[in-house]
Write a protein that holds these residues in place. Structure first.
Motif, mmCIF file in Angstrom:
data_model
loop_
_atom_site.group_PDB
_atom_site.id
_atom_site.type_symbol
_atom_site.label_atom_id
_atom_site.label_comp_id
_atom_site.label_asym_id
_atom_site.label_seq_id
_atom_site.Cartn_x
_atom_site.Cartn_y
_atom_site.Cartn_z
ATOM 1 N N ALA A 92 88.040 34.250 0.225
ATOM 2 C CA ALA A 92 86.517 34.408 0.425
ATOM 3 C C ALA A 92 86.125 33.858 1.805
ATOM 4 C CB ALA A 92 85.834 33.790 -0.427
ATOM 5 N N LYS A 93 85.221 34.478 2.523
ATOM 6 C CA LYS A 93 84.941 34.227 3.873
ATOM 7 C C LYS A 93 83.537 33.502 3.669
ATOM 8 C CE LYS A 93 88.168 36.739 5.818
ATOM 9 N NZ LYS A 93 89.219 36.137 5.807
ATOM 10 N N VAL A 94 83.412 32.569 4.742
ATOM 11 C CA VAL A 94 82.157 31.832 4.724
ATOM 12 C C VAL A 94 81.402 31.906 6.023
ATOM 13 C CG1 VAL A 94 80.931 29.538 4.728
ATOM 14 C CG2 VAL A 94 83.185 30.020 3.354
ATOM 15 N N LEU A 95 79.863 32.306 5.881
ATOM 16 C CA LEU A 95 79.058 32.354 7.064
ATOM 17 C C LEU A 95 78.010 31.413 6.834
ATOM 18 C CD1 LEU A 95 78.415 33.876 9.433
ATOM 19 C CD2 LEU A 95 76.870 35.617 8.046
ATOM 20 N N SER A 96 77.900 30.426 7.842
ATOM 21 C CA SER A 96 77.227 29.431 7.579
ATOM 22 C C SER A 96 75.705 29.847 8.164
ATOM 23 C CB SER A 96 77.686 27.941 8.502
ATOM 24 O OG SER A 96 78.762 27.627 7.952
ATOM 25 N N LYS A 97 74.827 28.992 7.354
ATOM 26 C CA LYS A 97 73.339 29.310 7.817
ATOM 27 C C LYS A 97 73.042 28.115 8.927
ATOM 28 C CE LYS A 97 71.563 31.052 3.188
ATOM 29 N NZ LYS A 97 70.849 30.570 2.240
ATOM 30 N N PRO A 98 72.570 28.260 9.913
ATOM 31 C CA PRO A 98 71.545 29.560 10.224
ATOM 32 C C PRO A 98 72.470 30.507 10.709
ATOM 33 C CG PRO A 98 70.904 28.010 11.488
ATOM 34 C CD PRO A 98 71.687 27.310 10.758
ATOM 35 N N PHE A 99 72.320 31.779 10.682
ATOM 36 C CA PHE A 99 73.136 32.768 11.518
ATOM 37 C C PHE A 99 72.112 33.652 11.863
ATOM 38 C CE2 PHE A 99 73.469 33.444 6.810
ATOM 39 C CZ PHE A 99 72.844 34.755 6.709
ATOM 40 N N HIS A 100 72.551 34.925 12.957
ATOM 41 C CA HIS A 100 71.758 35.951 13.253
ATOM 42 C C HIS A 100 71.961 36.856 12.584
ATOM 43 C CE1 HIS A 100 70.184 38.976 16.010
ATOM 44 N NE2 HIS A 100 69.474 38.168 16.722
ATOM 45 N N LEU A 101 71.035 38.039 12.321
ATOM 46 C CA LEU A 101 71.395 39.322 11.491
ATOM 47 C C LEU A 101 72.331 39.955 12.076
ATOM 48 C CD1 LEU A 101 67.902 40.104 10.462
ATOM 49 C CD2 LEU A 101 69.522 39.090 9.155
ATOM 50 N N ARG A 102 72.533 39.951 13.418
ATOM 51 C CA ARG A 102 73.716 40.716 14.012
ATOM 52 C C ARG A 102 75.075 40.342 13.450
ATOM 53 N NH1 ARG A 102 72.084 39.693 18.808
ATOM 54 N NH2 ARG A 102 73.473 37.907 19.042
ATOM 55 N N ASP A 103 75.065 38.867 13.636
ATOM 56 C CA ASP A 103 76.405 38.362 13.120
ATOM 57 C C ASP A 103 76.668 38.720 11.608
ATOM 58 O OD1 ASP A 103 76.643 37.137 15.855
ATOM 59 O OD2 ASP A 103 75.352 35.414 15.081
ATOM 60 N N LEU A 104 75.692 38.643 10.905
ATOM 61 C CA LEU A 104 75.878 38.816 9.356
ATOM 62 C C LEU A 104 76.186 40.342 9.062
ATOM 63 C CD1 LEU A 104 75.658 38.372 6.409
ATOM 64 C CD2 LEU A 104 73.437 39.433 6.569
ATOM 65 N N VAL A 105 75.641 41.318 9.949
ATOM 66 C CA VAL A 105 76.377 42.629 9.835
ATOM 67 C C VAL A 105 77.668 42.945 10.476
ATOM 68 C CG1 VAL A 105 75.604 45.061 10.575
ATOM 69 C CG2 VAL A 105 73.883 43.457 9.749
ATOM 70 N N GLN A 106 77.852 42.368 11.370
ATOM 71 C CA GLN A 106 79.399 42.215 12.168
ATOM 72 C C GLN A 106 80.379 41.652 11.296
ATOM 73 O OE1 GLN A 106 78.981 40.336 15.970
ATOM 74 N NE2 GLN A 106 78.306 42.387 16.925
ATOM 75 N N GLU A 107 80.163 40.417 10.521
ATOM 76 C CA GLU A 107 80.928 39.829 9.438
ATOM 77 C C GLU A 107 81.189 40.866 8.431
ATOM 78 O OE1 GLU A 107 83.165 37.356 10.108
ATOM 79 O OE2 GLU A 107 82.418 37.486 12.013
ATOM 80 N N VAL A 108 80.235 41.561 7.743
ATOM 81 C CA VAL A 108 80.171 42.134 6.722
ATOM 82 C C VAL A 108 80.951 43.559 7.115
ATOM 83 C CG1 VAL A 108 78.745 43.892 5.331
ATOM 84 C CG2 VAL A 108 77.884 41.514 5.549
ATOM 85 N N GLU A 109 80.865 44.088 8.060
ATOM 86 C CA GLU A 109 81.539 45.278 8.380
ATOM 87 C C GLU A 109 83.125 45.166 8.839
ATOM 88 O OE1 GLU A 109 79.149 47.144 11.450
ATOM 89 O OE2 GLU A 109 77.573 47.487 10.113
ATOM 90 N N ARG A 110 83.433 43.781 9.183
ATOM 91 C CA ARG A 110 84.936 43.556 9.472
ATOM 92 C C ARG A 110 85.439 43.081 8.203
ATOM 93 N NH1 ARG A 110 83.720 38.717 13.233
ATOM 94 N NH2 ARG A 110 82.942 39.918 15.048
ATOM 95 N N LEU A 111 84.519 42.414 7.188
ATOM 96 C CA LEU A 111 85.202 42.112 5.958
ATOM 97 C C LEU A 111 85.480 43.407 5.099
ATOM 98 C CD1 LEU A 111 86.318 39.835 4.206
ATOM 99 C CD2 LEU A 111 83.740 39.736 3.347
ATOM 100 N N VAL A 112 84.732 44.276 5.225
ATOM 101 C CA VAL A 112 84.891 45.515 4.358
ATOM 102 C C VAL A 112 86.030 46.404 5.058
ATOM 103 C CG1 VAL A 112 83.536 47.588 3.641
ATOM 104 C CG2 VAL A 112 82.527 45.460 3.574
ATOM 105 N N ALA A 113 86.196 46.404 6.214
ATOM 106 C CA ALA A 113 87.125 47.187 6.865
ATOM 107 C C ALA A 113 88.361 46.785 6.744
ATOM 108 C CB ALA A 113 86.717 47.381 8.272
ATOM 109 N N ALA A 114 88.601 45.417 6.408
ATOM 110 C CA ALA A 114 89.811 44.866 6.399
ATOM 111 C C ALA A 114 90.760 45.085 5.066
ATOM 112 C CB ALA A 114 89.713 43.171 6.285
#
Length: 119
Positions: free
Chosen positions: A97-119
């Motif tokens: 599982a990956k962890v994205l710490s709050k607070p985060f920018h929405l751009r960072d969330l979308v990028q991390e989601v896309e990286r994770l899904v593509a992996a």
């Protein structure tokens, strides 16, 4: 485009995140509690579980453990202000599982989601 289950108990945060992910082209089903998200997992398949850790009834770590049992191939990402909790081996969170710490920018969330899904 990914099918995402978003579990977040803060309603305004949940709506905000859902809108951002949908704008990025993803299909998002949202739940306000871990037990509600678990019900959704039993009804359909998702590419990604995006979950807060601290929620009433069932926390995100328990939800992630159960999600991994239901669908071992589903990706899991924690969004949390308590990253140390997610990373603590004693919690038995799914090891990949990956962890994205709050607070985060929405751009960072979308990028991390896309990286994770593509992996």
């Amino acid at each position: 485009m990914a099918s995402i289950l978003l579990a977040e108990d803060d309603e305004s945060m949940r709506k905000f995140l859902k809108k951002a992910l949908e704008r990025a082209g993803h299909v998002v089903v949202d739940a306000g509690q871990g037990d509600e998200a678990l019900t959704e997992l039993q009804l359909r398949e998702f590419d990604l579980l995006l979950t807060d850790i601290v929620m009433p009834v069932m926390d995100g770590i328990e939800l992630a453990r159960r999600a991994a049992e239901i669908d071992p191939d589903m990706k899991i990402m924690f969004i949390t202000g308590f990253a140390a909790v997610a990373l603590n081996p004693a919690n038995r969170a799914p090891h990949d599982a990956k962890v994205l710490s709050k607070p985060f920018h929405l751009r960072d969330l979308v990028q991390e989601v896309e990286r994770l899904v593509a992996a």
